[in-house]
Enzyme design. Structure first.
Site, PDB file in Angstrom:
ATOM      1  N   HIS A 117       0.874  -1.182   0.000  1.00 20.72           N
ATOM      2  CA  HIS A 117       0.000   0.000   0.000  1.00 20.72           C
ATOM      3  C   HIS A 117       0.911   1.232   0.000  1.00 20.72           C
ATOM      4  CE1 HIS A 117      -2.862   2.823   1.940  1.00 20.72           C
ATOM      5  NE2 HIS A 117      -3.831   1.976   1.624  1.00 20.72           N
ATOM      6  N   ASP A 195       3.224  -4.441   7.651  1.00 24.79           N
ATOM      7  CA  ASP A 195       1.984  -3.676   7.588  1.00 24.79           C
ATOM      8  C   ASP A 195       0.846  -4.670   7.827  1.00 24.79           C
ATOM      9  OD1 ASP A 195      -0.368  -2.552   6.782  1.00 24.79           O
ATOM     10  OD2 ASP A 195       0.392  -1.745   4.897  1.00 24.79           O
ATOM     11  N   GLN A 198      -4.352  -5.386   6.937  1.00 24.11           N
ATOM     12  CA  GLN A 198      -5.345  -6.355   6.444  1.00 24.11           C
ATOM     13  C   GLN A 198      -5.242  -7.705   7.149  1.00 24.11           C
ATOM     14  OE1 GLN A 198      -7.772  -5.445   4.650  1.00 24.11           O
ATOM     15  NE2 GLN A 198      -7.017  -3.478   3.929  1.00 24.11           N
ATOM     16  N   LYS A 221     -10.259  -0.697  10.970  1.00 26.52           N
ATOM     17  CA  LYS A 221     -10.451  -1.854  10.078  1.00 26.52           C
ATOM     18  C   LYS A 221     -10.782  -3.108  10.882  1.00 26.52           C
ATOM     19  CE  LYS A 221      -7.101  -0.240   6.628  1.00 26.52           C
ATOM     20  NZ  LYS A 221      -7.917   0.195   5.488  1.00 26.52           N
ATOM     21  N   CYS A 362      -5.105   2.649  -3.278  1.00 25.80           N
ATOM     22  CA  CYS A 362      -3.828   3.172  -2.734  1.00 25.80           C
ATOM     23  C   CYS A 362      -2.685   2.195  -2.990  1.00 25.80           C
ATOM     24  CB  CYS A 362      -3.915   3.472  -1.237  1.00 25.80           C
ATOM     25  SG  CYS A 362      -5.168   4.666  -0.837  1.00 25.80           S
TER      26      CYS A 362
HETATM   27  C1  LIG Z   1      -2.501  -2.879   3.482  1.00 21.78           C
HETATM   28  C2  LIG Z   1      -2.857  -1.518   4.007  1.00 21.78           C
HETATM   29  N1  LIG Z   1      -1.914  -0.785   4.589  1.00 21.78           N
HETATM   30  C3  LIG Z   1      -2.153   0.413   5.096  1.00 21.78           C
HETATM   31  C4  LIG Z   1      -3.403   0.980   5.006  1.00 21.78           C
HETATM   32  C5  LIG Z   1      -3.626   2.348   5.557  1.00 21.78           C
HETATM   33  O1  LIG Z   1      -4.482   2.345   6.633  1.00 21.78           O
HETATM   34  P1  LIG Z   1      -4.911   3.735   7.279  1.00 21.78           P
HETATM   35  O2  LIG Z   1      -5.575   4.506   6.185  1.00 21.78           O
HETATM   36  O3  LIG Z   1      -5.843   3.374   8.369  1.00 21.78           O
HETATM   37  O4  LIG Z   1      -3.676   4.388   7.737  1.00 21.78           O
HETATM   38  C6  LIG Z   1      -4.442   0.275   4.388  1.00 21.78           C
HETATM   39  C7  LIG Z   1      -5.774   0.878   4.224  1.00 21.78           C
HETATM   40  O5  LIG Z   1      -6.497   0.595   3.325  1.00 21.78           O
HETATM   41  C8  LIG Z   1      -4.152  -1.013   3.881  1.00 21.78           C
HETATM   42  O6  LIG Z   1      -5.103  -1.738   3.283  1.00 21.78           O
END
Ligand SMILES: Cc1ncc(COP(=O)(O)O)c(C=O)c1O
Length: 409
Positions: A117, A195, A198, A221, A362
């Site tokens: 992401h 990260d 998910q 999430k 993203c």
């Molecule tokens: C794999 C992953 N990393 C990071 C994020 C970013 O999360 P946040 O917007 O809550 O910072 C997301 C959000 O969609 C994501 O799916």
């Protein structure tokens, strides 16, 4: 097995709105117990934490720190000092990237993956751009949407400072081999930044099993409030890392020239934190624990597999990522031939109140690698039933008839 009918009753949005909510990888809905916890803070507590020396403030601090302990337990950490509360998953990764970059000994390569992401790419890129200290490289993704482990091994070099990797891709749903990647990174003294945005919502995570050095995720999430994320870091690293933000409560001593940082986690939490959200996140963790994270995992993966199987039967649908259950987590991205994903998402919404995500999620580098302009994504959670998947599939067929003509193959 989850009883979806009962689970659904806990979510006011599902009582108040007619929606088949399949955008859970973006944000999940909030159960009553979490809403009540937020309300309780404003009605019965209302004070700051770690500052007051009166009973009410002590009670707030006690509830706030209890939530931190619940989060530590949830990820298998022995020490709540390893849990830093942030604004979201993104902020957690920005803190790590900044801190490592400002740590004098850290110099060399940062490896991220083509399936990351933007949250796990751009913070590193900001630090690498215009700096001799960090060079950014990408681990390849195969056509099937898996990480190319041979490419990873060849790019992991003795000068690798850190590896950034998503536990589960938010586009192709791939569950990455975190344990293997971490062992390989540690053999070369590289740090691993997972990260977990998910992963944490529906998959058991235990730090003693995966051994990553840093883990980030978002409360919103996983049934929690917005405006809150978690950065887990190994305690000895957090103790040594320079903090990116200055302010109240993150210092033990300040004079006009010198400063002595507070211990973690306070060192990384300057200013008044999101108190209500943190306490309420404790209620989200309770809710998930009561359902049982293994049951949640089984349920969510079963729904995703049902969607993959049914989409695979439609000749004009292209699905991205691994097809088998054990390497795919909770979501499916796809395209319908001749229909732009934005048009598809709008059609599903107007045909049957089905909410899916459409666009680049993203993750533009991954779309570039897959040679796609965009994709549609359905993602599942505890309140979704198999019938929701079936409605989604029927609506796709209906949308195709309206938008792209009937399939003639
Ligand atoms: C794999 C992953 N990393 C990071 C994020 C970013 O999360 P946040 O917007 O809550 O910072 C997301 C959000 O969609 C994501 O799916």
């Amino acid at each position: 097995m989850l009883n979806v009918k009962d689970v659904k009753k806990d979510f006011p949005v599902l009582k108040n709105r007619d929606v088949v909510y399949l955008d859970n990888a973006a944000t999940t809905l909030t159960p009553d117990s979490v809403i009540q916890s937020l309300k309780n803070y404003y009605q019965n507590l209302g004070t700051s934490v770690h500052r007051g020396i009166y009973q009410l403030a002590n009670e707030t601090t006690e509830k706030y720190e209890r939530a931190r302990k619940k989060v530590a337990d949830f990820v298998g950490s022995d020490s709540p000092r390893e849990i830093v509360f942030t604004k979201n998953c993104t902020e957690g990764i920005n803190i790590i990237a900044y801190s490592l970059h400002h740590w004098p000994e850290m110099e060399g390569k940062i490896l991220v993956t083509e399936m990351d992401h933007h949250s796990n790419i751009l913070p590193w890129r900001f630090m690498a751009n215009g700096s001799e200290k960090f060079q950014l490289e990408y681990v390849d993704v195969t056509k099937e949407g898996r990480l190319d482990l041979e490419d990873y091994k060849s790019k992991l070099s003795p000068d690798t400072v850190a590896v950034g990797v998503p536990g589960i891709s938010n586009v192709v749903g791939t569950v990455n081999p975190i344990k293997e990647m971490t062992d390989l990174a540690h053999e070369r003294d590289a740090l691993v930044v997972m990260d977990g945005a998910q992963w944490l919502p529906h998959r058991k995570f235990d730090i003693s099993e995966y051994k990553v050095d840093f883990l980030t995720f978002s409360a919103h999430k996983m049934l929690g409030p917005t405006g809150l994320g978690v950065l887990y870091g190994k305690e000895d690293l957090l103790c040594r890392m320079p903090p990116p933000f200055g302010g109240g409560e993150m210092v033990l001593k300040v004079d006009r020239r010198k400063v002595k940082w507070n211990d973690p986690p306070q060192k990384f939490e300057p200013g008044t934190p999101p108190i209500a959200q943190i306490i309420a996140f404790g209620a989200s963790v309770d809710y998930l624990n009561e359902l049982g994270i293994s049951e949640v995992n089984e349920h969510v993966d079963r729904l995703a597999q049902r969607a993959v199987n049914k989409l695979s039967e439609i000749p004009y649908v292209d699905i991205y990522g691994p097809k088998e259950g054990e390497s795919r987590g909770g979501l499916v991205s796809f395209n319908v031939e001749g229909v732009h994903p934005h048009d598809l998402a709008t059609a599903l919404d107007s045909l049957d109140n089905i909410a899916i995500r459409a666009g680049l999620h993203c993750a533009q580098p991954l779309h570039e690698v897959m040679e796609l302009n965009s994709s549609a994504r359905a993602s599942f959670y505890v309140y979704n039933a198999p019938e929701d998947v079936d409605r989604f599939i029927d609506a796709i067929k209906e949308a195709k008839k309206i938008l792209g003509g009937a399939d003639e193959r």
